[in-house]
Design a protein around this motif. Structure first.
Motif, PDB file in Angstrom:
ATOM      1  N   ASN A 150       0.820  -1.213   0.000  1.00  0.00           N
ATOM      2  CA  ASN A 150       0.000   0.000   0.000  1.00  0.00           C
ATOM      3  C   ASN A 150       0.851   1.259   0.000  1.00  0.00           C
ATOM      4  O   ASN A 150       0.368   2.353  -0.220  1.00  0.00           O
ATOM      5  N   TYR A 151       2.129   1.062   0.270  1.00  0.00           N
ATOM      6  CA  TYR A 151       2.976   2.226   0.440  1.00  0.00           C
ATOM      7  C   TYR A 151       4.419   1.840   0.153  1.00  0.00           C
ATOM      8  O   TYR A 151       4.883   0.770   0.570  1.00  0.00           O
ATOM      9  N   VAL A 152       5.112   2.679  -0.588  1.00  0.00           N
ATOM     10  CA  VAL A 152       6.517   2.430  -0.908  1.00  0.00           C
ATOM     11  C   VAL A 152       7.356   3.592  -0.371  1.00  0.00           C
ATOM     12  O   VAL A 152       7.124   4.746  -0.733  1.00  0.00           O
ATOM     13  N   ALA A 153       8.291   3.268   0.518  1.00  0.00           N
ATOM     14  CA  ALA A 153       9.159   4.305   1.089  1.00  0.00           C
ATOM     15  C   ALA A 153      10.506   4.269   0.393  1.00  0.00           C
ATOM     16  O   ALA A 153      11.094   3.201   0.220  1.00  0.00           O
ATOM     17  N   ALA A 175       8.714  -1.612   0.613  1.00  0.00           N
ATOM     18  CA  ALA A 175       7.314  -1.638   0.169  1.00  0.00           C
ATOM     19  C   ALA A 175       6.519  -2.460   1.165  1.00  0.00           C
ATOM     20  O   ALA A 175       6.854  -3.617   1.424  1.00  0.00           O
ATOM     21  N   VAL A 176       5.496  -1.862   1.737  1.00  0.00           N
ATOM     22  CA  VAL A 176       4.801  -2.483   2.874  1.00  0.00           C
ATOM     23  C   VAL A 176       3.283  -2.300   2.818  1.00  0.00           C
ATOM     24  O   VAL A 176       2.778  -1.431   2.102  1.00  0.00           O
ATOM     25  N   PRO A 177       2.563  -3.104   3.614  1.00  0.00           N
ATOM     26  CA  PRO A 177       1.105  -2.965   3.645  1.00  0.00           C
ATOM     27  C   PRO A 177       0.628  -1.740   4.430  1.00  0.00           C
ATOM     28  O   PRO A 177      -0.514  -1.304   4.274  1.00  0.00           O
ATOM     29  N   LEU A 178       1.514  -1.197   5.304  1.00  0.00           N
ATOM     30  CA  LEU A 178       1.109  -0.084   6.173  1.00  0.00           C
ATOM     31  C   LEU A 178       1.582   1.250   5.626  1.00  0.00           C
ATOM     32  O   LEU A 178       2.539   1.312   4.860  1.00  0.00           O
ATOM     33  N   ILE A 179       0.952   2.323   6.056  1.00  0.00           N
ATOM     34  CA  ILE A 179       1.417   3.663   5.701  1.00  0.00           C
ATOM     35  C   ILE A 179       2.149   4.236   6.901  1.00  0.00           C
ATOM     36  O   ILE A 179       1.643   4.193   8.017  1.00  0.00           O
TER      37      ILE A 179
END
Ligand code: ZN
Ligand code: ZN
Ligand code: ZN
Length: 336
Positions: A150-153, A175-179
């Motif tokens: 959901n979110y790529v840092a 890249a993770v499911p959390l923001i």
């Protein structure tokens, strides 16, 4: 006495951050002379190439991306992180233990490496900086199509004080499911402003700052480098696209040239003006969770670690910076 008070400058100034809704303290009375930053001595423990894992890619996992120059020399390589904070899985297990919630650390963790062990991003030629941005975008676009992402840092730590455990220049992509909570606050602040005022808070700030000029460090056709009005740390620097764009990953080729120049100039000025300080930078961009983020305006944030004069956080959560952003901007503007 009253007369004196009128003339003397207050010890500090409180500034409100329009996005995070934090109050920031700019404590000017505590500031050192700006050019002392350039004279700070830094302890450099250079790890040798022989022992560097990123100079010995054969010890690492299979690259997920490689850019080579026309002679076949490696310019930028992306590899999976050997000690990932998140790993790929086919399912995402969520569960509860009493009052607590748990979730598997599903995702991706990669490292973007430039070839030269001793050249930090600030010292890279423009063309290579451009390749680094290409790599950020290409991997980003790959990750957003994955399940549970959901979110790529995208972030970069330079120097030991900034948390870089390997001195060979490298950025990380997670890249993770959390923001992440810091981005979430930025998103919330932007959304609230948009709902109340009907416009983008970042565009509003840019419009004012570009007119007013005192916090502008550099600009080209598409990007502006500035010291934010409510800087949390001395020499905080941001890079914004001038036009309103929520999604970093949709950046066009020509804009990438301009961004590479803006990054090159921003990091170069910090490198020269502050004698190669440690710093962190990261991208704040709209998440990839399918929700509407048209109110958001992506940007880079660069946070130098000025160890001796770093701002400190009060128990109340108010941050104190010792350099006025206008002075920092003027100083960096004049560094060539
Ligand atoms: Zn190396
Ligand atoms: Zn905007
Ligand atoms: Zn931000």
């Amino acid at each position: 006495m009253a007369e004196d008070n009128k003339l003397s400058k207050p010890a500090s100034e409180l500034r409100f951050d329009l996005v995070s809704k934090d109050w920031i303290v700019i404590a000017t009375g505590r500031a050192k002379r700006l050019d002392e930053f350039a004279k700070q001595t830094r302890q450099k423990e250079e790890a040798l190439e022989e022992k560097c894992p990123f100079c010995h890619l054969e010890t690492q996992g299979k690259p997920t991306l490689e850019y080579k120059d026309k002679d076949g020399n490696l310019e930028v390589v992306v590899i999976p992180n050997k000690f990932p904070a998140f790993s790929h899985a086919e399912s995402l297990r969520e569960r509860a233990e009493g009052p607590y919630s748990l979730m598997d650390g599903v995702g991706f963790h990669e490292v973007v490496i430039t070839r030269d062990h001793r050249k930090s991003l600030a010292e890279l030629p423009l063309a290579l900086m451009r390749r680094v941005i290409d790599a950020y975008q290409e991997r980003y676009l790959e990750f957003v199509n994955e399940k549970f992402v959901n979110y790529v840092a995208i972030f970069h730590n330079h120097g030991k004080e900034a948390g870089a455990s390997i001195s060979h220049p490298h950025s990380q992509i997670i890249a993770v499911p959390l923001i992440d909570p810091d981005l979430q606050r930025s998103l919330n602040g932007s959304r609230m402003f948009f709902e109340n005022q009907g416009e983008c808070v970042h565009c509003k700030m840019l419009e004012w700052d570009m007119e007013e000029k005192s916090r502008i460090i550099f600009e080209n056709k598409e990007f502006v480098v500035l010291a934010p009005f409510a800087s949390r740390v001395a020499f905080e620097t941001r890079i914004y696209p001038k036009e309103h764009h929520p999604y970093f990953e949709r950046i066009k080729d020509k804009e990438k040239d301009s961004l590479a120049e803006a990054m090159n100039v921003a990091l170069g000025k910090i490198f020269k003006g502050m004698n190669d300080p440690a710093y962190n930078f990261f991208v704040h961009t709209a998440p990839a969770d399918g929700k509407d983020y048209n109110h958001y305006h992506w940007h880079f944030e660069i946070l130098p670690k000025t160890s001796t004069w770093a701002g400190f956080e009060l128990g109340a959560g108010i941050e104190i910076s010792t350099i006025e952003p206008e002075k920092a901007a003027e100083y960096l503007r004049n560094i060539n």
